[in-house]
Design a protein around this motif. Structure first.
Motif, PDB file in Angstrom:
ATOM      1  N   GLU A  35     -74.034 -27.053 -28.427  1.00 13.94           N
ATOM      2  CA  GLU A  35     -73.555 -26.501 -27.144  1.00 13.94           C
ATOM      3  C   GLU A  35     -73.306 -25.094 -27.280  1.00 13.94           C
ATOM      4  O   GLU A  35     -73.576 -23.958 -26.532  1.00 13.94           O
ATOM      5  CB  GLU A  35     -72.333 -27.492 -26.667  1.00 13.94           C
ATOM      6  CG  GLU A  35     -72.133 -26.987 -25.239  1.00 13.94           C
ATOM      7  CD  GLU A  35     -70.915 -27.942 -24.681  1.00 13.94           C
ATOM      8  OE1 GLU A  35     -70.888 -28.094 -23.415  1.00 13.94           O
ATOM      9  OE2 GLU A  35     -69.951 -28.147 -25.376  1.00 13.94           O
TER      10      GLU A  35
ATOM     11  N   LEU B 119     -81.702 -35.319 -27.286  1.00 15.13           N
ATOM     12  CA  LEU B 119     -80.328 -35.399 -26.420  1.00 15.13           C
ATOM     13  C   LEU B 119     -80.134 -34.177 -25.814  1.00 15.13           C
ATOM     14  O   LEU B 119     -79.581 -34.171 -24.540  1.00 15.13           O
ATOM     15  CB  LEU B 119     -79.003 -35.547 -27.476  1.00 15.13           C
ATOM     16  CG  LEU B 119     -78.804 -36.860 -27.931  1.00 15.13           C
ATOM     17  CD1 LEU B 119     -77.598 -36.774 -28.995  1.00 15.13           C
ATOM     18  CD2 LEU B 119     -78.394 -37.836 -26.919  1.00 15.13           C
ATOM     19  N   CYS B 120     -80.893 -32.992 -26.123  1.00 19.47           N
ATOM     20  CA  CYS B 120     -80.534 -31.889 -25.129  1.00 19.47           C
ATOM     21  C   CYS B 120     -81.724 -31.874 -23.999  1.00 19.47           C
ATOM     22  O   CYS B 120     -81.600 -31.114 -23.232  1.00 19.47           O
ATOM     23  CB  CYS B 120     -80.854 -30.543 -26.028  1.00 19.47           C
ATOM     24  SG  CYS B 120     -79.440 -30.269 -27.096  1.00 19.47           S
TER      25      CYS B 120
ATOM     26  N   ARG C 192     -78.053 -27.795 -23.959  1.00 19.55           N
ATOM     27  CA  ARG C 192     -77.580 -28.556 -22.919  1.00 19.55           C
ATOM     28  C   ARG C 192     -76.887 -29.872 -23.160  1.00 19.55           C
ATOM     29  O   ARG C 192     -77.553 -30.541 -23.935  1.00 19.55           O
ATOM     30  CB  ARG C 192     -78.605 -28.927 -21.600  1.00 19.55           C
ATOM     31  CG  ARG C 192     -78.102 -29.492 -20.441  1.00 19.55           C
ATOM     32  CD  ARG C 192     -79.087 -29.270 -19.413  1.00 19.55           C
ATOM     33  NE  ARG C 192     -80.333 -30.035 -19.567  1.00 19.55           N
ATOM     34  CZ  ARG C 192     -80.449 -31.440 -19.388  1.00 19.55           C
ATOM     35  NH1 ARG C 192     -79.616 -32.096 -18.976  1.00 19.55           N
ATOM     36  NH2 ARG C 192     -81.634 -31.926 -19.720  1.00 19.55           N
ATOM     37  N   THR C 193     -75.734 -30.163 -22.811  1.00 20.05           N
ATOM     38  CA  THR C 193     -75.032 -31.603 -23.132  1.00 20.05           C
ATOM     39  C   THR C 193     -74.338 -32.128 -22.019  1.00 20.05           C
ATOM     40  O   THR C 193     -73.517 -32.836 -22.169  1.00 20.05           O
ATOM     41  CB  THR C 193     -73.970 -31.187 -24.195  1.00 20.05           C
ATOM     42  OG1 THR C 193     -73.158 -30.242 -23.700  1.00 20.05           O
ATOM     43  CG2 THR C 193     -74.622 -30.544 -25.610  1.00 20.05           C
ATOM     44  N   SER C 194     -74.809 -31.784 -20.742  1.00 18.72           N
ATOM     45  CA  SER C 194     -74.482 -32.566 -19.576  1.00 18.72           C
ATOM     46  C   SER C 194     -75.311 -33.514 -19.292  1.00 18.72           C
ATOM     47  O   SER C 194     -76.771 -33.182 -19.091  1.00 18.72           O
ATOM     48  CB  SER C 194     -73.777 -31.531 -18.530  1.00 18.72           C
ATOM     49  OG  SER C 194     -72.847 -30.708 -19.094  1.00 18.72           O
ATOM     50  N   TYR C 195     -75.085 -34.639 -18.834  1.00 21.01           N
ATOM     51  CA  TYR C 195     -75.806 -35.561 -18.293  1.00 21.01           C
ATOM     52  C   TYR C 195     -75.547 -36.357 -16.966  1.00 21.01           C
ATOM     53  O   TYR C 195     -74.286 -36.104 -16.352  1.00 21.01           O
ATOM     54  CB  TYR C 195     -75.953 -36.798 -19.593  1.00 21.01           C
ATOM     55  CG  TYR C 195     -76.288 -36.500 -20.681  1.00 21.01           C
ATOM     56  CD1 TYR C 195     -77.534 -35.893 -21.127  1.00 21.01           C
ATOM     57  CD2 TYR C 195     -75.193 -36.235 -21.515  1.00 21.01           C
ATOM     58  CE1 TYR C 195     -77.742 -35.451 -22.254  1.00 21.01           C
ATOM     59  CE2 TYR C 195     -75.561 -35.732 -22.915  1.00 21.01           C
ATOM     60  CZ  TYR C 195     -76.643 -35.137 -23.066  1.00 21.01           C
ATOM     61  OH  TYR C 195     -77.053 -34.837 -24.523  1.00 21.01           O
TER      62      TYR C 195
ATOM     63  N   MET D 157     -80.996 -34.739 -31.983  1.00 20.94           N
ATOM     64  CA  MET D 157     -80.482 -33.819 -31.325  1.00 20.94           C
ATOM     65  C   MET D 157     -81.424 -33.038 -30.211  1.00 20.94           C
ATOM     66  O   MET D 157     -80.931 -32.694 -29.035  1.00 20.94           O
ATOM     67  CB  MET D 157     -79.781 -32.752 -32.060  1.00 20.94           C
ATOM     68  CG  MET D 157     -78.622 -33.239 -32.903  1.00 20.94           C
ATOM     69  SD  MET D 157     -77.853 -31.996 -33.989  1.00 20.94           S
ATOM     70  CE  MET D 157     -78.913 -31.719 -35.291  1.00 20.94           C
TER      71      MET D 157
ATOM     72  N   MET E 290     -72.984 -32.210 -31.278  1.00 22.15           N
ATOM     73  CA  MET E 290     -73.515 -31.848 -30.193  1.00 22.15           C
ATOM     74  C   MET E 290     -72.518 -30.543 -29.669  1.00 22.15           C
ATOM     75  O   MET E 290     -72.833 -29.805 -28.972  1.00 22.15           O
ATOM     76  CB  MET E 290     -73.531 -32.853 -29.172  1.00 22.15           C
ATOM     77  CG  MET E 290     -74.811 -33.904 -29.412  1.00 22.15           C
ATOM     78  SD  MET E 290     -76.523 -33.208 -29.635  1.00 22.15           S
ATOM     79  CE  MET E 290     -76.618 -32.512 -27.814  1.00 22.15           C
ATOM     80  N   SER E 291     -71.431 -30.424 -30.170  1.00 23.22           N
ATOM     81  CA  SER E 291     -70.547 -29.543 -29.704  1.00 23.22           C
ATOM     82  C   SER E 291     -71.144 -28.232 -30.362  1.00 23.22           C
ATOM     83  O   SER E 291     -71.209 -27.080 -29.845  1.00 23.22           O
ATOM     84  CB  SER E 291     -69.091 -29.749 -30.380  1.00 23.22           C
ATOM     85  OG  SER E 291     -68.481 -30.671 -29.577  1.00 23.22           O
TER      86      SER E 291
ATOM     87  N   THR F 132     -71.964 -37.414 -33.615  1.00 23.99           N
ATOM     88  CA  THR F 132     -72.746 -37.040 -32.484  1.00 23.99           C
ATOM     89  C   THR F 132     -71.846 -36.088 -31.660  1.00 23.99           C
ATOM     90  O   THR F 132     -72.621 -34.957 -31.412  1.00 23.99           O
ATOM     91  CB  THR F 132     -73.183 -38.112 -31.575  1.00 23.99           C
ATOM     92  OG1 THR F 132     -74.087 -39.012 -32.320  1.00 23.99           O
ATOM     93  CG2 THR F 132     -74.093 -37.408 -30.464  1.00 23.99           C
ATOM     94  N   SER F 133     -70.704 -36.106 -31.621  1.00 23.76           N
ATOM     95  CA  SER F 133     -69.867 -35.400 -30.489  1.00 23.76           C
ATOM     96  C   SER F 133     -69.554 -33.910 -31.434  1.00 23.76           C
ATOM     97  O   SER F 133     -69.822 -32.950 -30.897  1.00 23.76           O
ATOM     98  CB  SER F 133     -68.157 -35.900 -30.581  1.00 23.76           C
ATOM     99  OG  SER F 133     -67.269 -35.081 -29.929  1.00 23.76           O
TER     100      SER F 133
END
Length: 397
Positions: A298, A263-264, A303-306, A260, A294-295, A290-291
Motif C-alpha cells: 500500500e 490481492l491488488c 490498491r488494498t481496499s475492497y 500479492m 499488504m501494508s 498478509t496484513s
C-alpha cells in the motif's frame, strides 16, 4: 568417547529420488487421465432437471415449463420430460427479458457496473480453496454471468478440474505468467481458453507460474520493470474487462508476489478456512503476514481496499462438536465478515473430484439422493450468498 558417524554406502540421493518419483507419478497420472477421458474425448457439462434449471434462471418451475411449452426450451424426450442445458437457460433468460422489457434475468454488467474480481485464498493447503473457486465460477456461469476463472496456483488443480492437464495441455507462456512477465509479455486475450461450460472461460496454470516469483526480485533490483509486480495482474485484466462480469482467481497457497498481485487486482477477497484448531492457528499467522505485506504494498502505491471481504467455513461437519465450537468462535471474532452459510463436507463432492468433476457436472444418479441433495443445497447457498455480495456492489437486489 563419541560414537563415529557412519555414512551408508546405499544412501538415497534426494534430487534423484524426487525426479524419478515425479516422472513416474506424472506418467501414471497421464494414464489415469487417458482412462477417464480418452485423448479424443472432451469434458461436457451435464443437463439439468426443470427444478434445477428454474433455480439457476431464477423463476418458478411451473413458469419454466410454460415458457418451454411455448417453444423456447429444449425439445421433450420420448417420455415427455425436458432436460435443460446451459445454452437453453441462456436462451430462456433472453426471452424473458424481451418479454418483460427490462434486463432482469440476463445478469451482465451494465453502464457503470465495474468488473468484479474475486480472489479466493488461504495460506494452508486442504482448506477447500480450489474446490470453492471451481464451483463458484461454474455456478455464476450457470446463472448467466460471463465468468473468467484464473488459475494462479502452480499445482494447477483448478485447470485439471476444468479438463486441462498442466503437464500435457498447457505450454510455454500459456498461463497468466505469459501476460505478466517482465520481458515480452503476451496479450492476455491470447491465453484465455473457452471451456465446456457456456459463459465460462479459463486461464490455466502450471509450474511456469513460479517464474514470476523468481523474476520479480531481479526486476525490482534492476529497476527495469515498467510496472511494479503488484499492479501487473490488474493491468493485464484491464485489457479484457469488457468481456466479463466476474473474474474468479484461485490464488496459490503461499504469500508470494503472485498472491500479492492478485490481492491488488481484486475487488473482493474470499478466505477459506477449515474449522479445526490447527487450521485456524495457521490462518492467524497467515492474516498477520498478509496484513504486514499488504501494508508495504500500500505504501508503494498498491490498491488494498475492497468492496467486500469474507471468511468461508469449508469442509464443515455440523455434527462434529469441536468444529461447531470453532465455527462459533470465529463468528464471535469476525462477525458479519463470516459468510452465513458454510460449505459442508460431502462425499459427493469428494467422489466427483476423483474423476476431475465438480458437483455441477457429475450425474446425480451416481449418488445416494440425500447425499447429493445436501451437497447441492450447501453449494448453492454459499454461492448465492457470494452472488448477492457481487450484485450489491452493482446496486442490485
Amino acid at each position: 568417547m563419541q560414537p563415529s558417524l557412519v555414512i551408508q554406502d546405499d544412501q538415497e540421493h534426494l534430487p534423484s529420488l524426487l525426479a524419478t518419483d515425479a516422472q513416474e507419478l506424472s506418467y501414471q497420472l497421464q494414464q489415469h487421465q487417458a482412462k477417464i477421458f480418452p485423448p479424443l474425448s472432451q469434458k461436457t457439462m451435464r443437463v439439468f432437471s426443470p427444478a434445477e434449471a428454474a433455480g439457476f434462471i431464477g423463476i418458478g418451475e411451473g413458469y419454466l415449463r410454460q415458457v418451454a411449452a411455448e417453444g423456447h426450451g429444449p425439445s421433450p424426450l420420448a417420455n415427455g420430460r425436458r432436460l435443460y442445458g446451459a445454452d437453453d437457460m441462456d436462451r430462456i433468460r433472453r426471452v424473458l427479458d424481451e418479454r418483460n422489457g427490462t434486463p432482469k434475468y440476463v445478469p451482465a454488467r451494465k453502464g457503470a457496473d465495474k468488473l468484479q474480481i474475486v480472489s479466493v485464498m488461504n495460506f494452508k493447503g486442504g482448506s477447500g480453496k480450489t474446490t470453492t473457486a471451481a464451483h463458484l465460477a461454474q455456478y455464476l456461469a450457470l446463472r448467466g454471468y460471463r465468468v473468467l476463472a484464473v488459475d494462479l496456483d502452480p499445482q494447477a488443480s483448478l485447470s485439471a478440474l476444468f479438463g486441462h492437464q498442466p503437464e500435457l495441455d498447457v505450454g510455454e507462456a500459456e498461463t497468466l505468467y505469459g501476460a505478466i512477465r517482465y520481458e515480452d509479455p503476451r496479450p492476455i486475450a491470447d491465453i484465455v481458453r473457452a471451456t465446456y461450460t457456456p459463459n465460462l472461460h479459463l486461464i490455466p496454470g502450471n509450474l511456469e507460474l513460479m517464474e514470476f516469483e523468481h523474476e520479480t526480485p531481479k526486476a525490482m533490483a534492476s529497476g527495469t520493470a515498467e510496472t511494479m509486480f503488484f499492479a501487473r495482474i490488474g493491468e493485464a485484466l484491464t485489457e479484457i474487462e469488457s468481456l466479463y462480469d466476474v473474474v474468479v482467481v484461485d490464488c496459490p497457497p503461499q504469500l508470494g508476489f503472485l498472491t500479492m498481485s492478485a490481492l491488488c487486482a481484486a475487488t473482493s477477497v474470499l478466505i477459506t478456512v477449515h474449522p479445526q484448531m490447527l487450521d485456524v492457528m495457521s490462518m492467524s499467522q497467515f492474516l498477520t503476514m498478509t496484513s504486514e505485506l499488504m501494508s508495504v504494498v500500500e505504501r508503494a502505491g498498491g490498491r488494498t481496499s475492497y468492496d467486500w471481504m469474507r471468511y468461508l467455513v469449508t469442509r464443515f461437519e455440523p455434527n462434529d462438536g469441536p468444529q461447531s465450537q470453532m465455527t462459533g468462535f470465529m463468528r464471535a471474532i469476525f462477525g458479519n465478515r463470516m459468510l452465513q452459510n458454510a460449505m459442508l463436507k460431502s462425499t459427493a463432492i469428494a467422489d466427483a473430484g476423483v474423476t476431475k468433476q465438480t458437483l455441477y457436472e457429475v450425474e446425480r444418479s451416481l449418488f445416494v439422493r440425500g447425499t447429493y441433495d445436501r451437497a447441492w443445497e450447501s453449494l448453492n447457498l454459499v454461492n448465492s450468498e457470494i452472488e448477492a455480495h457481487i450484485r450489491a456492489t452493482w446496486g442490485r437486489k
